[in-house]
Write a protein that holds these residues in place. Structure first.
Motif, PDB file in Angstrom:
ATOM      1  N   THR A  45       8.294  -1.877  -1.042  1.00 37.11           N
ATOM      2  CA  THR A  45       7.895  -0.739  -0.212  1.00 37.11           C
ATOM      3  C   THR A  45       8.077  -1.063   1.269  1.00 37.11           C
ATOM      4  O   THR A  45       8.304  -0.179   2.078  1.00 37.11           O
ATOM      5  N   VAL A  46       7.958  -2.337   1.613  1.00 33.89           N
ATOM      6  CA  VAL A  46       8.275  -2.834   2.958  1.00 33.89           C
ATOM      7  C   VAL A  46       9.175  -4.034   2.742  1.00 33.89           C
ATOM      8  O   VAL A  46       8.748  -5.058   2.208  1.00 33.89           O
ATOM      9  N   SER A  47      10.463  -3.909   3.125  1.00 35.30           N
ATOM     10  CA  SER A  47      11.419  -4.942   2.754  1.00 35.30           C
ATOM     11  C   SER A  47      11.549  -6.054   3.782  1.00 35.30           C
ATOM     12  O   SER A  47      11.733  -7.206   3.416  1.00 35.30           O
ATOM     13  N   ILE A  63       2.382  -1.118   5.803  1.00 35.95           N
ATOM     14  CA  ILE A  63       1.595  -1.944   6.709  1.00 35.95           C
ATOM     15  C   ILE A  63       1.280  -1.043   7.894  1.00 35.95           C
ATOM     16  O   ILE A  63       2.171  -0.673   8.667  1.00 35.95           O
ATOM     17  N   VAL A  64       0.012  -0.654   8.029  1.00 37.14           N
ATOM     18  CA  VAL A  64      -0.396   0.388   8.979  1.00 37.14           C
ATOM     19  C   VAL A  64       0.063   0.052  10.397  1.00 37.14           C
ATOM     20  O   VAL A  64      -0.181  -1.050  10.904  1.00 37.14           O
ATOM     21  N   ASP A  65       0.747   1.025  11.000  1.00 44.14           N
ATOM     22  CA  ASP A  65       1.257   0.956  12.376  1.00 44.14           C
ATOM     23  C   ASP A  65       2.321  -0.120  12.597  1.00 44.14           C
ATOM     24  O   ASP A  65       2.722  -0.360  13.735  1.00 44.14           O
ATOM     25  N   ARG A 116      -3.673   9.471   2.500  1.00 47.27           N
ATOM     26  CA  ARG A 116      -3.714   9.292   3.950  1.00 47.27           C
ATOM     27  C   ARG A 116      -2.997  10.459   4.626  1.00 47.27           C
ATOM     28  O   ARG A 116      -1.903  10.853   4.205  1.00 47.27           O
ATOM     29  N   PRO A 117      -3.592  11.027   5.699  1.00 46.75           N
ATOM     30  CA  PRO A 117      -2.949  12.162   6.375  1.00 46.75           C
ATOM     31  C   PRO A 117      -1.510  11.873   6.814  1.00 46.75           C
ATOM     32  O   PRO A 117      -0.629  12.700   6.642  1.00 46.75           O
ATOM     33  N   GLY A 118      -1.265  10.702   7.366  1.00 46.50           N
ATOM     34  CA  GLY A 118       0.106  10.302   7.695  1.00 46.50           C
ATOM     35  C   GLY A 118       0.686   9.525   6.539  1.00 46.50           C
ATOM     36  O   GLY A 118       0.440   8.327   6.392  1.00 46.50           O
ATOM     37  N   GLN A 119       1.432  10.194   5.664  1.00 41.16           N
ATOM     38  CA  GLN A 119       1.914   9.576   4.430  1.00 41.16           C
ATOM     39  C   GLN A 119       2.859   8.396   4.665  1.00 41.16           C
ATOM     40  O   GLN A 119       3.009   7.542   3.806  1.00 41.16           O
ATOM     41  N   GLU A 120       3.466   8.333   5.825  1.00 37.52           N
ATOM     42  CA  GLU A 120       4.382   7.221   6.106  1.00 37.52           C
ATOM     43  C   GLU A 120       3.657   5.867   6.116  1.00 37.52           C
ATOM     44  O   GLU A 120       4.281   4.829   5.949  1.00 37.52           O
ATOM     45  N   ILE A 128       7.508   6.207  -0.995  1.00 40.78           N
ATOM     46  CA  ILE A 128       6.070   6.454  -1.057  1.00 40.78           C
ATOM     47  C   ILE A 128       5.595   6.237  -2.490  1.00 40.78           C
ATOM     48  O   ILE A 128       6.228   6.694  -3.440  1.00 40.78           O
ATOM     49  N   HIS A 129       4.484   5.524  -2.633  1.00 38.41           N
ATOM     50  CA  HIS A 129       3.918   5.207  -3.945  1.00 38.41           C
ATOM     51  C   HIS A 129       2.545   5.837  -4.092  1.00 38.41           C
ATOM     52  O   HIS A 129       1.807   5.954  -3.114  1.00 38.41           O
ATOM     53  N   LYS A 130       2.216   6.212  -5.296  1.00 42.66           N
ATOM     54  CA  LYS A 130       0.873   6.692  -5.626  1.00 42.66           C
ATOM     55  C   LYS A 130       0.234   5.691  -6.579  1.00 42.66           C
ATOM     56  O   LYS A 130       0.796   5.373  -7.629  1.00 42.66           O
ATOM     57  N   ALA A 131      -0.953   5.211  -6.205  1.00 40.36           N
ATOM     58  CA  ALA A 131      -1.625   4.180  -6.990  1.00 40.36           C
ATOM     59  C   ALA A 131      -2.786   4.720  -7.809  1.00 40.36           C
ATOM     60  O   ALA A 131      -3.288   4.032  -8.692  1.00 40.36           O
ATOM     61  N   GLY A 132      -3.229   5.941  -7.527  1.00 41.79           N
ATOM     62  CA  GLY A 132      -4.463   6.469  -8.090  1.00 41.79           C
ATOM     63  C   GLY A 132      -4.487   6.569  -9.609  1.00 41.79           C
ATOM     64  O   GLY A 132      -3.505   6.991 -10.233  1.00 41.79           O
TER      65      GLY A 132
END
Length: 198
Positions: A165-167, A128-130, A118-122, A137-141
Motif C-alpha cells: 500500500t506504501v511501496s 502513513i498519515v501525512d 477516514r474523511p481523507g481516504q488517501e 485503498i484497502h478496507k480492513a473492517g
C-alpha cells in the motif's frame, strides 16, 4: 533408590524436552522476529490516555477511546508483522518511532493508519498519515488482516494482506523511538505484533 528402567525413562524424557526446546529456539532465532505482545499481559507496554485495553485468549483489544499502548523500548530500523481485527468504523493505527511516549500524535511519530472511514481516504487504512498516501485503498473492517511495516533509515514501506500500500516512502524526520498501538474509536484487536531488527 530409583529403579534403572525409571531412571532411563526419565533421562530419555529429559533429553527429548531439551531437544524440542532447542528446535523451537533455533526456529525463532532463524526467523529473527520477537513477539511484542503475548496476549496474556501488558508487560513491556505503558498505557497512555483513557482507552480501555482488554487482554486475554492471545488478543489485546482496545474498545474505548482514546489512548495508546506505548512500548517501553525504542526501535530504529526494523520490520513489524501485525495481525489485527477492526470494525468498519474503527479508528486506530500503529505508530512507529514515537518522539514523545507520553503524547503520541501523527505529528511526532509515523502513523500507519487503521481507519477505513477516514474523511481523507488517501490517508486511510494502510497509509502513513501525512507522509505516504495509500494506493490501492484497502478496507480492513470486519475481518482479520495482516500488516507488515518496514522502517529502514528514511525508507518506509507498508504491506496490507500481502499487497503493497506504501511501496517506497522516504522521510527522515524521525529515526528512532517507541511503538504505539492506538484505540481512538470502535474496536481494535491485535493477536500478533512481532518485530525484527534490520
Amino acid at each position: 533408590m530409583m529403579p534403572t528402567t525409571l531412571k532411563q525413562v526419565l533421562a530419555i524424557a529429559f533429553s527429548l524436552t531439551i531437544a524440542l526446546f532447542s528446535i523451537n529456539t533455533h526456529a525463532q532465532a532463524q526467523d529473527g522476529y520477537t513477539d511484542l505482545i503475548d496476549g496474556i499481559s501488558l508487560d513491556g507496554w505503558n498505557i497512555i490516555g483513557s482507552a480501555n485495553w482488554v487482554i486475554g485468549k492471545g488478543i489485546v483489544e482496545g474498545n474505548k477511546p482514546s489512548g495508546f499502548l506505548v512500548s517501553n523500548k525504542s526501535y530504529r530500523n526494523f520490520i513489524i508483522r501485525a495481525e489485527f481485527w477492526a470494525e468498519s468504523d474503527t479508528n486506530s493505527g500503529i505508530f512507529i518511532r514515537c518522539q514523545d511516549p507520553n503524547k503520541v500524535t501523527a505529528g511526532n511519530a509515523y502513523e500507519i493508519n487503521i481507519w477505513d472511514t477516514r474523511p481523507g481516504q488517501e490517508y486511510s487504512t494502510g497509509a502513513i498519515v501525512d507522509i505516504a498516501k495509500v494506493n490501492p485503498i484497502h478496507k480492513a473492517g470486519g475481518r482479520w488482516n495482516t500488516m507488515e511495516i518496514t522502517a529502514n533509515g528514511p525508507q518506509l514501506k507498508v504491506m496490507m494482506n500481502g499487497v503493497l500500500t506504501v511501496s517506497d516512502a522516504r522521510d527522515s524526520k524521525f529515526s528512532e523511538g517507541p511503538i504505539a498501538l492506538q484505540s481512538a474509536g470502535g474496536i481494535i484487536k491485535f493477536r500478533k505484533l512481532q518485530i525484527k531488527p534490520i
